[in-house]
Design a protein around this motif. Structure first.
Motif, PDB file in Angstrom:
ATOM      1  N   GLN A  51       0.820  -1.204   0.000  1.00 12.02           N
ATOM      2  CA  GLN A  51       0.000   0.000   0.000  1.00 12.02           C
ATOM      3  C   GLN A  51       0.852   1.251   0.000  1.00 12.02           C
ATOM      4  OE1 GLN A  51      -2.242  -0.768   3.595  1.00 12.02           O
ATOM      5  NE2 GLN A  51      -3.819  -1.880   2.470  1.00 12.02           N
ATOM      6  N   ASP A  52       0.270   2.324  -0.544  1.00 16.91           N
ATOM      7  CA  ASP A  52       0.961   3.616  -0.491  1.00 16.91           C
ATOM      8  C   ASP A  52       0.738   4.241   0.885  1.00 16.91           C
ATOM      9  OD1 ASP A  52      -1.566   4.835  -0.500  1.00 16.91           O
ATOM     10  OD2 ASP A  52      -1.391   5.607  -2.538  1.00 16.91           O
ATOM     11  N   SER A  53       1.269   5.439   1.106  1.00 14.24           N
ATOM     12  CA  SER A  53       1.208   6.065   2.435  1.00 14.24           C
ATOM     13  C   SER A  53      -0.210   6.447   2.850  1.00 14.24           C
ATOM     14  CB  SER A  53       2.115   7.291   2.475  1.00 14.24           C
ATOM     15  OG  SER A  53       1.683   8.246   1.531  1.00 14.24           O
ATOM     16  N   LYS A  54      -1.143   6.477   1.897  1.00 12.41           N
ATOM     17  CA  LYS A  54      -2.540   6.790   2.222  1.00 12.41           C
ATOM     18  C   LYS A  54      -3.389   5.541   2.401  1.00 12.41           C
ATOM     19  CE  LYS A  54      -2.213  11.166  -0.165  1.00 12.41           C
ATOM     20  NZ  LYS A  54      -2.491  11.905  -1.386  1.00 12.41           N
ATOM     21  N   GLY A  55      -2.758   4.373   2.301  1.00 10.85           N
ATOM     22  CA  GLY A  55      -3.477   3.116   2.490  1.00 10.85           C
ATOM     23  C   GLY A  55      -4.082   2.543   1.222  1.00 10.85           C
ATOM     24  N   LYS A  56      -3.806   3.158   0.074  1.00 12.38           N
ATOM     25  CA  LYS A  56      -4.323   2.629  -1.193  1.00 12.38           C
ATOM     26  C   LYS A  56      -3.445   1.470  -1.647  1.00 12.38           C
ATOM     27  CE  LYS A  56      -4.906   3.687  -6.052  1.00 12.38           C
ATOM     28  NZ  LYS A  56      -4.421   4.519  -7.145  1.00 12.38           N
ATOM     29  N   GLN A  57      -4.082   0.354  -2.018  1.00  9.88           N
ATOM     30  CA  GLN A  57      -3.319  -0.800  -2.491  1.00  9.88           C
ATOM     31  C   GLN A  57      -2.712  -0.496  -3.853  1.00  9.88           C
ATOM     32  OE1 GLN A  57      -4.845  -4.777  -1.822  1.00  9.88           O
ATOM     33  NE2 GLN A  57      -4.164  -5.351  -3.884  1.00  9.88           N
ATOM     34  N   MET A  58      -1.389  -0.615  -3.928  1.00 10.95           N
ATOM     35  CA  MET A  58      -0.655  -0.363  -5.169  1.00 10.95           C
ATOM     36  C   MET A  58      -0.294  -1.662  -5.896  1.00 10.95           C
ATOM     37  SD  MET A  58      -0.287   2.949  -5.376  1.00 10.95           S
ATOM     38  CE  MET A  58       1.068   3.217  -6.487  1.00 10.95           C
ATOM     39  N   ALA A  59      -0.110  -2.746  -5.133  1.00 11.88           N
ATOM     40  CA  ALA A  59       0.315  -4.021  -5.719  1.00 11.88           C
ATOM     41  C   ALA A  59      -0.029  -5.147  -4.755  1.00 11.88           C
ATOM     42  CB  ALA A  59       1.816  -3.996  -6.008  1.00 11.88           C
TER      43      ALA A  59
END
Length: 192
Positions: A51-59
């Protein structure tokens, strides 16, 4: 007397044959148990969202222990186009905004940074991953210098776990101590 002698030999031969057969069966059972325990030991699989720093799943990464190392299948539909540094880090904490909580590269053998095919590299050094023009990634990498097996010096599942991190830039495999791969863009915690 001859008949008794022949019968005695026949009984002894039969006993010896049964004894040898039982020893062979025990040996086969031991070999089968060893193969089964190796298969169990190498069938560990862990799925990790990055996840990115905002909690969005990137991979998403699937880690599977096999005899030649940990196989990592990483998939994504949202990474920026291009190459990205990809490393195991020493602590299983992914706290934003910069993921420095994950510590440095996983390096239990105290080596210099480099490409994983170099025998002198960090255990956590991995090949760069690539995202195409549609931001799609689907790669499988074999991490030869790490393990998911407990008790090993190079296990990713030690007391404080470890992390898998995707960086903004590609790793140059030369710059010390981390390959000049830029900011930590996505992080996934690995723990038992």
């Amino acid at each position: 007397m001859n008949i008794r002698f022949v019968l005695s030999l026949l009984i002894l031969s039969t006993f010896s044959l049964v004894s040898c057969t039982n020893q062979d069966d025990n040996h086969k059972t031991s070999d089968n148990q060893r193969v089964e325990s190796e298969e169990v030991a190498t069938s560990i699989t862990i799925t990790i969202p990055l996840q990115d720093s905002k909690g969005k799943q990137m991979a998403m990464a699937n880690l599977t222990q096999k005899q030649d190392g940990v196989h990592i299948n990483v998939t994504s539909s949202s990474l920026p186009t291009g190459e990205h540094g990809f490393h195991f880090h020493e602590i299983g904490k992914c706290e934003g905004p910069d993921f420095t909580s994950a510590g440095d590269h996983f390096n239990p053998m105290n080596q210099q940074h480099g490409h994983q095919d170099d025998h002198q590299s960090h255990a956590g050094d991995l090949p760069n991953i690539r995202s195409n023009e549609e931001k799609m990634t689907n790669e499988t990498i074999i991490a030869k210098h790490v393990s998911l097996l407990p008790g090993k010096k190079n296990t990713l599942l030690d007391e404080d776990g470890s992390a898998l991190i995707i960086h903004e830039q590609p790793d140059d495999y030369t710059t010390q101590p981390s390959g000049n791969a830029g900011a930590r863009m996505a992080c996934g915690s690995i723990s038992s």
